[in-house]
Design an enzyme around this catalytic site. Structure first.
Site, mmCIF file in Angstrom:
data_model
loop_
_atom_site.group_PDB
_atom_site.id
_atom_site.type_symbol
_atom_site.label_atom_id
_atom_site.label_comp_id
_atom_site.label_asym_id
_atom_site.label_seq_id
_atom_site.Cartn_x
_atom_site.Cartn_y
_atom_site.Cartn_z
ATOM 1 N N ASP A 176 -24.465 8.611 6.515
ATOM 2 C CA ASP A 176 -23.687 7.377 6.451
ATOM 3 C C ASP A 176 -22.296 7.604 7.056
ATOM 4 O OD1 ASP A 176 -23.006 4.802 5.750
ATOM 5 O OD2 ASP A 176 -23.388 5.040 3.609
ATOM 6 N N MET A 177 -21.590 6.536 7.356
ATOM 7 C CA MET A 177 -20.218 6.616 7.881
ATOM 8 C C MET A 177 -19.609 5.244 7.617
ATOM 9 S SD MET A 177 -17.759 5.971 10.065
ATOM 10 C CE MET A 177 -18.571 4.839 11.153
ATOM 11 N N ASN A 178 -18.630 5.217 6.703
ATOM 12 C CA ASN A 178 -18.241 3.912 6.178
ATOM 13 C C ASN A 178 -16.845 3.427 6.513
ATOM 14 O OD1 ASN A 178 -20.538 2.808 4.692
ATOM 15 N ND2 ASN A 178 -20.418 4.752 3.590
ATOM 16 N N TRP A 213 -20.112 -6.900 9.313
ATOM 17 C CA TRP A 213 -20.856 -6.279 8.224
ATOM 18 C C TRP A 213 -21.843 -7.293 7.630
ATOM 19 C CZ3 TRP A 213 -21.001 -7.584 2.971
ATOM 20 C CH2 TRP A 213 -21.719 -6.683 2.163
ATOM 21 N N ASP A 271 -29.247 8.272 -2.947
ATOM 22 C CA ASP A 271 -28.124 7.775 -2.145
ATOM 23 C C ASP A 271 -26.801 8.319 -2.679
ATOM 24 O OD1 ASP A 271 -26.386 5.537 -0.719
ATOM 25 O OD2 ASP A 271 -28.405 5.329 0.095
ATOM 26 N N ASP A 272 -25.730 7.625 -2.388
ATOM 27 C CA ASP A 272 -24.361 8.032 -2.704
ATOM 28 C C ASP A 272 -24.190 8.333 -4.201
ATOM 29 O OD1 ASP A 272 -21.664 8.380 -2.539
ATOM 30 O OD2 ASP A 272 -21.204 6.383 -1.776
ATOM 31 N N ARG A 318 -12.139 1.453 2.201
ATOM 32 C CA ARG A 318 -13.013 1.917 1.115
ATOM 33 C C ARG A 318 -12.427 3.182 0.462
ATOM 34 N NH1 ARG A 318 -19.311 3.836 0.613
ATOM 35 N NH2 ARG A 318 -19.789 2.535 -1.168
ATOM 36 N N ASP A 340 -26.675 -3.623 5.629
ATOM 37 C CA ASP A 340 -26.606 -3.634 4.162
ATOM 38 C C ASP A 340 -27.159 -4.931 3.611
ATOM 39 O OD1 ASP A 340 -25.674 -1.147 3.656
ATOM 40 O OD2 ASP A 340 -23.577 -1.716 3.432
ATOM 41 N N CYS A 368 -26.488 5.645 9.647
ATOM 42 C CA CYS A 368 -26.082 4.471 8.880
ATOM 43 C C CYS A 368 -24.565 4.384 8.994
ATOM 44 C CB CYS A 368 -26.501 4.689 7.423
ATOM 45 S SG CYS A 368 -25.873 3.468 6.268
HETATM 46 C C1 DGJ Z 1 -23.171 2.087 2.895
HETATM 47 C C2 DGJ Z 1 -24.633 2.065 3.206
HETATM 48 O O1 DGJ Z 1 -24.905 1.120 4.194
HETATM 49 C C3 DGJ Z 1 -25.419 1.788 1.936
HETATM 50 O O2 DGJ Z 1 -26.786 1.716 2.225
HETATM 51 C C4 DGJ Z 1 -25.124 2.861 0.932
HETATM 52 O O3 DGJ Z 1 -25.641 4.087 1.379
HETATM 53 C C5 DGJ Z 1 -23.645 2.951 0.673
HETATM 54 N N1 DGJ Z 1 -22.899 3.085 1.889
HETATM 55 C C6 DGJ Z 1 -23.328 4.106 -0.240
HETATM 56 O O4 DGJ Z 1 -21.998 4.296 -0.380
#
Ligand code: DGJ
Length: 763
Positions: free
Chosen positions: A480-482, A200, A368-369, A445, A550, A528
């Protein structure tokens, strides 16, 4: 037609004047690779390139007196267990517990064009003249299955694509435990293995290592994505290959999930490259009448160094992998509110930021979020794709129209594959999570992965988000996908099919992308994944740009963007100017340097412009004007050249040259400042030797500090800061642009940069 079959010698020759790939049907009916490299003149028989000699301890699986042993043969798609002790391309478990197969040639087909691999992403052609395809069908009698190996060669590029398809005709159930997309063998091991790896916020650093005997591999086991750790790409380069000369073979995998990419060097110094879906936790059941299609590998050969390899990937992926309305268009300059507000916003705050963005010339505002459900932090809300009316009383429909009334387009963030346990969606469907009943569900997260291997889950999410889009005026979506997958297990899938879940998950993601891009073809999608954990060709097929990282610090971005450019075109790289001190590193870089790096991507801002001073706003306006003038060159028309690597020293440089070689833009960046430094020469590439060019660059005080404070440091501020001079292309490429480090010293601090604009002029 660039594929010929020589009946007598049983040799296929795929060639286009740039590259040759030669396959032979051996006496045992299996396929051998005789050659892959720079184009060869065609002839009837290349079989003298087959090497065979008696060795002790050799296992031979053809009747005597044959001495053909698979362990010493360069095979096209090696199988397991019949005398080759290296890693196979595939493995099939049969009902009797055996994994032994014998796929022999039965037929082939050569045709113009290229077949679609839908629902899998793949490169394509727009007319049949652009490429030719060879499909070789092999058959295993005992299992009664066909294996179709497919090879496409593009007419104008040294590009070959490969994939494999298993078609099961027999009545017993078989299980594909390994089904890679390609296996390619090289005669020797005198190569360096290059790949892109990181984590990351430091994604895709260039890593190079000398090949050594044994297996060296990169992979993803993340389930949800190709990952920040390793990219689905590797290259074999000769030790003396540089950016501008020498041989390199690139292998890029068009897939967004678990992958394996490995080089295996035998003790006889032969190198085998294998690439495909990671066999770990993969087991694909095939019943009679069913088939399995592997994703595509895109192989690029260059004998003109790494830059050439990258330029070929860039052009191919920009024009024959990306699709849709945005494929050939320069990208809108956007402002994203994430680093400006994080979750803390309401409509008034958003409109304030958007108003200022409009004033400076931004074209697209991205929310965004944090706009949905109870999403005021990252503990809750994911899965509830309806607007939070406390924050945005007129909904997304109202906000999007207000933003449009300001003269901006409107974009929205989503994270459709995920759910927080604190959400209405989870409360209604707790069984929709990936995870094993009665076992702990790891979290990341504070969120969990929805089971996209199940159609009803994808259907539900599609309906929810499509409603928001239909009711609003949305021009852009950041998908996005976190988090990575843990406890991979689907609650409504039979035990024997659990090995299918992770691939089915990715097919579910592709399905949702297909539905959304079909219903909303005008929307620009940006993928993303916690920054750049899903920067892969599979994603680019659906979303023509990707958030690169990021990490928005300009100095860090030189490395990330440099590495990413090995495979991916500038137009696909999300790149923003953000606030200082930088939110990831707490480092301060000048506004000029931040823009000078971000220009080499999609370009946008990720900060509240209301917080900038007037002199900075003036600069921002100039930056936006510059990008509007040059984005067609940078993103659509130009060829990208890496000039100086940030992985090798204190400087980075790169440039873009237009196809007609009349215009170019070059960026030069230094990391730490030096006192009393020497001059250096920046040697450009790709220009026309005999053409005269005008070079201009702005030496305006490149510092993040106040002019008054600059004066106390003795930094000079000149009125006329734009320098211009003329030189021929040959001078610029071979003598180079002289850069006075002292000029950088007098004008700047650490992390300063120069941007050169180069235009052909008449004598
Ligand atoms: C991760 C993304 O990489 C960021 O740019 C942002 O959109 C956040 N998530 C929002 O939770």
């Amino acid at each position: 037609m660039s594929i010929v079959f020589h009946e007598k010698s049983k040799v296929f020759h795929l060639s286009n004047g740039q590259v040759s790939y030669i396959i032979r049907i051996m006496e045992n009916g299996q396929l051998e690779n005789l050659y892959y490299g720079k184009s060869l003149k065609d002839r009837e028989d290349f079989s003298y390139l087959h090497e065979e000699s008696m060795r002790s301890q050799m296992s031979i699986n053809s009747p005597e007196p044959s001495i053909l042993s698979m362990h010493y043969t360069r095979q096209e798609y090696p199988s397991y267990g019949t005398g080759d002790y290296r890693s196979p391309a595939f493995s099939i478990l049969q009902e009797n517990g055996s994994r032994i197969v014998n796929y022999v040639y039965t037929a082939h087909d050569i045709f113009r064009g290229k077949k679609d691999l839908a629902p899998l992403p793949a490169t394509y052609t727009e007319s049949d003249e652009e490429a030719s395809t060879l499909e070789i069908t092999l058959h295993d009698q005992v299992t009664d299955t066909d294996l179709v190996l497919s090879y496409t060669i593009y007419e104008d590029y040294p590009v070959l694509t490969r994939n494999a398809r298993f078609i099961h005709k027999g009545s017993e159930k078989i299980v594909l435990e390994r089904a890679l997309s390609a296996s390619v063998e090289f005669l020797d091991m005198d190569y360096e293995l290059m790949h892109l790896s990181g984590a990351w916020s430091r994604e895709r650093y260039v890593k190079t290592q000398k090949l050594t005997t044994g297996i060296q591999a990169i992979q993803s086991l993340n389930g949800t994505c190709s990952g920040a750790e390793f990219n689905p790409f590797l290259a074999l380069k000769r030790p003396h290959t540089t950016e501008s000369q020498g041989e390199v073979y690139g292998f890029s995998f068009v897939y967004s999930g678990n992958f394996l990419a490995q080089a295996e060097v035998s003790t006889f110094d032969m190198t085998r490259i294998s690439m495909g879906i990671n066999p770990e936790d993969f087991a694909w059941e095939l019943n009679q009448g069913e088939s399995f299609q592997t994703p595509e590998v895109v192989m690029v050969y260059s004998d003109q160094g790494l830059n050439k390899m990258s330029q070929i990937y860039h052009r191919l992926y920009r024009t024959r992998l990306m699709r849709g309305t945005w494929r050939d268009q320069a990208r809108p300059i956007l402002l994203n509110n994430w680093e400006a507000t994080y979750f803390d916003f309401d409509e008034e705050k958003i409109l304030n930021i958007a108003r200022k963005a409009r004033e400076v010339g931004v074209e697209l505002f991205v929310l965004d979020d944090g706009w949905f459900g109870a999403r005021n932090d990252d503990y809750r809300g994911l899965g509830d794709w309806y607007v939070n009316l406390e924050k945005l009383p007129d909904g997304i429909s109202g906000l999007s129209r207000k933003v449009e009334e300001l003269g901006l387009k409107f974009g929205l963030w989503v994270e459709l594959e995920m759910v927080n346990k604190d959400s209405d969606l989870y409360r209604a469907h707790p069984d929709w999570l990936i995870g094993v009943p009665d076992r702990f569900e790891s979290h990341a997260r504070h969120q969990h992965v929805l089971d996209f291997s199940r159609k009803e889950v994808v259907d539900h999410i599609y309906e929810m988000i499509a409603k928001v889009i239909r009711e609003s005026s949305i021009s852009y979506i950041k998908w996005d996908m976190n988090r990575y997958m843990t406890e991979p297990y689907s609650r409504n899938t039979e035990a024997s099919q659990q090995g299918m879940v992770m691939h089915r998950y990715i097919l579910g993601v592709y399905d949702l992308y297909t539905r959304l891009t079909t219903e909303f073809p005008e929307i620009l999608f940006e993928s993303c994944a916690s920054g750049g954990a899903r920067f892969d060709p599979g994603m680019l097929y659906f979303a023509p740009q990707t958030w690169t990282s990021d990490d928005t610090d300009a100095n860090e971005r030189t490395k990330i963007q440099y590495g990413t450019s090995m495979v991916y075109p500038l137009v696909s790289m999300g790149s923003h100017v953000s606030a200082v001190p930088n939110h990831q590193l707490h480092r301060t870089t000048s506004l000029a340097t931040r823009a000078n790096v971000a220009y080499f991507g999609t370009f946008g801002y990720e900060l509240d412009l209301n917080l900038l001073e007037d002199r900075e706003i003036k600069k921002v306006k100039k930056q936006i004007q510059f990008m509007k003038e040059y984005r067609e060159l940078i993103q659509v028309d130009g060829d990208f050249y890496r000039l100086i690597s940030p992985f090798e020293g204190n400087e980075t440089a790169w440039m873009v040259v237009s196809q007609d070689k009349k215009n170019a833009v070059a960026g030069f960046y230094q990391c730490l400042n030096r006192v009393n430094g020497s001059w250096i020469r920046l040697k450009l590439q790709g220009l026309c030797e005999d053409s005269l060019y005008e070079i201009s660059y702005d030496t305006e005080l490149d510092t993040p500090i106040e002019p008054a404070l600059a004066a106390t440091y003795g930094l000079k501020i000149e009125k006329d800061t734009v320098k211009t001079y003329k030189a021929y292309g040959s001078e610029l490429m071979y003598a180079g642009i002289p850069i006075d480090r002292n000029l950088l010293n007098n004008k700047s601090m650490d992390f300063s940069s120069l941007l050169f604009v180069i235009k052909q002029v008449s004598e």
